[in-house]
Design an enzyme around this catalytic site. Structure first.
Site, PDB file in Angstrom:
ATOM      1  N   ASP A  24      85.935  51.838  25.857  1.00 20.93           N
ATOM      2  CA  ASP A  24      86.891  52.134  26.733  1.00 20.93           C
ATOM      3  C   ASP A  24      86.097  52.447  28.023  1.00 20.93           C
ATOM      4  O   ASP A  24      84.948  52.694  28.165  1.00 20.93           O
ATOM      5  CB  ASP A  24      87.926  53.350  26.465  1.00 20.93           C
ATOM      6  CG  ASP A  24      89.201  53.273  26.985  1.00 20.93           C
ATOM      7  OD1 ASP A  24      89.385  52.628  27.981  1.00 20.93           O
ATOM      8  OD2 ASP A  24      90.027  54.061  26.841  1.00 20.93           O
ATOM      9  N   GLY A  25      86.897  52.163  29.067  1.00 19.59           N
ATOM     10  CA  GLY A  25      86.280  52.650  30.454  1.00 19.59           C
ATOM     11  C   GLY A  25      86.610  53.983  31.048  1.00 19.59           C
ATOM     12  O   GLY A  25      87.232  54.825  29.827  1.00 19.59           O
ATOM     13  N   ALA A  26      86.465  54.472  31.954  1.00 17.12           N
ATOM     14  CA  ALA A  26      86.671  55.822  32.519  1.00 17.12           C
ATOM     15  C   ALA A  26      86.974  55.837  34.087  1.00 17.12           C
ATOM     16  O   ALA A  26      86.461  54.814  34.711  1.00 17.12           O
ATOM     17  CB  ALA A  26      85.335  56.703  32.326  1.00 17.12           C
ATOM     18  N   GLY A  39      92.479  48.861  30.590  1.00 21.58           N
ATOM     19  CA  GLY A  39      92.002  48.955  31.926  1.00 21.58           C
ATOM     20  C   GLY A  39      91.205  47.404  32.358  1.00 21.58           C
ATOM     21  O   GLY A  39      91.131  46.737  31.387  1.00 21.58           O
ATOM     22  N   SER A  40      90.846  47.455  33.594  1.00 24.79           N
ATOM     23  CA  SER A  40      90.161  46.057  34.075  1.00 24.79           C
ATOM     24  C   SER A  40      88.762  45.830  33.342  1.00 24.79           C
ATOM     25  O   SER A  40      88.338  44.686  33.126  1.00 24.79           O
ATOM     26  CB  SER A  40      89.963  46.359  35.474  1.00 24.79           C
ATOM     27  OG  SER A  40      89.469  47.292  36.161  1.00 24.79           O
ATOM     28  N   GLY A  89      92.777  57.728  32.458  1.00 25.97           N
ATOM     29  CA  GLY A  89      94.270  57.803  32.541  1.00 25.97           C
ATOM     30  C   GLY A  89      94.657  57.225  33.835  1.00 25.97           C
ATOM     31  O   GLY A  89      96.005  57.110  34.108  1.00 25.97           O
ATOM     32  N   LYS A 127      81.668  55.005  38.855  1.00 25.31           N
ATOM     33  CA  LYS A 127      82.425  55.984  38.104  1.00 25.31           C
ATOM     34  C   LYS A 127      81.468  57.093  37.695  1.00 25.31           C
ATOM     35  O   LYS A 127      81.878  58.284  37.058  1.00 25.31           O
ATOM     36  CB  LYS A 127      83.057  55.384  36.725  1.00 25.31           C
ATOM     37  CG  LYS A 127      83.667  53.909  36.875  1.00 25.31           C
ATOM     38  CD  LYS A 127      85.017  54.359  37.479  1.00 25.31           C
ATOM     39  CE  LYS A 127      85.744  52.994  37.891  1.00 25.31           C
ATOM     40  NZ  LYS A 127      86.228  52.314  36.565  1.00 25.31           N
ATOM     41  N   GLY A 185      95.265  54.233  34.533  1.00 26.22           N
ATOM     42  CA  GLY A 185      96.092  53.387  34.062  1.00 26.22           C
ATOM     43  C   GLY A 185      97.199  53.863  33.263  1.00 26.22           C
ATOM     44  O   GLY A 185      98.012  52.860  32.609  1.00 26.22           O
ATOM     45  N   GLU A 192      94.942  56.574  24.314  1.00 26.15           N
ATOM     46  CA  GLU A 192      93.360  56.358  24.281  1.00 26.15           C
ATOM     47  C   GLU A 192      92.707  57.650  23.569  1.00 26.15           C
ATOM     48  O   GLU A 192      91.834  57.496  22.822  1.00 26.15           O
ATOM     49  CB  GLU A 192      92.813  56.414  25.665  1.00 26.15           C
ATOM     50  CG  GLU A 192      93.197  55.047  26.316  1.00 26.15           C
ATOM     51  CD  GLU A 192      92.957  55.082  27.873  1.00 26.15           C
ATOM     52  OE1 GLU A 192      93.019  54.057  28.639  1.00 26.15           O
ATOM     53  OE2 GLU A 192      92.672  56.029  28.516  1.00 26.15           O
TER      54      GLU A 192
HETATM   55  C1  5RP Z   1      93.314  53.706  31.707  1.00 28.59           C
HETATM   56  C2  5RP Z   1      91.920  54.166  31.678  1.00 28.59           C
HETATM   57  C3  5RP Z   1      90.860  53.400  32.022  1.00 28.59           C
HETATM   58  O1  5RP Z   1      89.881  53.295  31.344  1.00 28.59           O
HETATM   59  C4  5RP Z   1      90.285  53.784  33.491  1.00 28.59           C
HETATM   60  O2  5RP Z   1      91.568  54.143  34.488  1.00 28.59           O
HETATM   61  C5  5RP Z   1      89.299  52.773  34.091  1.00 28.59           C
HETATM   62  O3  5RP Z   1      90.104  51.510  34.582  1.00 28.59           O
HETATM   63  P1  5RP Z   1      89.219  50.451  34.947  1.00 28.59           P
HETATM   64  O4  5RP Z   1      88.207  49.938  33.926  1.00 28.59           O
HETATM   65  O5  5RP Z   1      90.291  49.336  35.369  1.00 28.59           O
HETATM   66  O6  5RP Z   1      88.375  50.893  36.264  1.00 28.59           O
HETATM   67  O7  5RP Z   1      91.748  55.336  31.513  1.00 28.59           O
HETATM   68  O8  5RP Z   1      94.270  54.591  31.383  1.00 28.59           O
END
Ligand code: 5RP
Length: 225
Positions: free
Chosen positions: A85-87, A33-34, A99, A125, A101, A107
């Site tokens: 990881d992000g969320a 993700g970003s 998810g 978030k 992304g 993940e």
């Molecule tokens: C990808 C994910 C990402 O962690 C989630 O979508 C957050 O994305 P971003 O950092 O772009 O806001 O679960 O499958």
């Protein structure tokens, strides 16, 4: 302050957190993700301080390799030292919806192997209750309609993410209207039991251990309540 600036601040905090506590034998799990993209970029100058990374998607693998950061196959690793990881949403128990992304299955696998899960997120978030963000469900293509009907029977409004094929060759259904999801562990297990579901985007059975939450005033370190 833009959301992207906050994402980068969370990523910088995660890098500082990792470098302060890991050795040169560490294997860092890399989400997708970003927000994680910022983490990868910030990690690049420090790649000599870790053994390697394992990645949760082809996109993250490509970004890591482009920056000469070593990526190992998860099968060659007994334990991931820390997973970053992000969320899409995270609640006070550090349970998450992920998810957005489409990388939820890999993940979840990397998270399962991780000693510590560090979630990095901007303030948008953080929620009290999960479920306003549509819950992604990865499905075997031939099971798409069946899983959709099962999700509807559970009270959700399923929407096929058309045109999207996951890194595993599957489809994503976004389940709207599950809000509020509680207890999240129960729904996570229930969805896992539907034939044709590969994984769902609830991370409650294996929540994050630490949340680095970026707000305009700074990055807060939050542990589960
Ligand atoms: C990808 C994910 C990402 O962690 C989630 O979508 C957050 O994305 P971003 O950092 O772009 O806001 O679960 O499958």
């Amino acid at each position: 302050m833009s959301q992207d600036t906050l994402k980068r601040a969370a990523a910088q905090a995660a890098l500082d957190y990792c470098l302060a506590k890991i050795g040169d034998d560490a294997v860092i799990g890399i989400g997708t993700g970003s927000t994680v993209n910022h983490f990868i970029d910030l990690l690049a100058p420090h790649r000599g301080r870790i053994a390697a990374t394992v990645a949760s998607s082809e996109a993250s693998t490509a970004r890591l390799r482009a920056l000469q950061i070593p990526v190992w196959d998860l099968n060659s690793v007994a334990e991931v030292t820390v997973y970053v990881d992000g969320a899409d949403e995270i609640n006070p128990a550090l349970e998450m919806i992920k998810g957005g992304g489409g990388a939820l299955t890999r993940e979840k696998i990397v998270a399962a192997v991780a000693r510590e899960f560090v979630c990095i997120a901007d303030a948008a978030k953080r929620v009290d209750h999960l479920g306003r963000f549509p819950l992604p469900v990865e499905v075997i293509p031939m099971a798409r309609s069946h899983v959709g009907r099962q999700l509807r029977a559970l009270g959700a409004n399923p929407e096929w993410r058309q045109g999207v094929v996951t890194d595993n060759g599957n489809y994503i259904i976004d389940a709207h209207d599950f809000y509020p999801i509680a207890p999240a562990r129960v729904l996570e297990e229930r969805l896992n039991n539907i034939a044709g579901v590969v994984a769902n985007g609830l991370f409650a059975l294996r929540p994050a251990d630490v949340l680095l939450l970026a707000r305009p005033g700074g990055v807060e370190t939050i542990r589960a309540r």
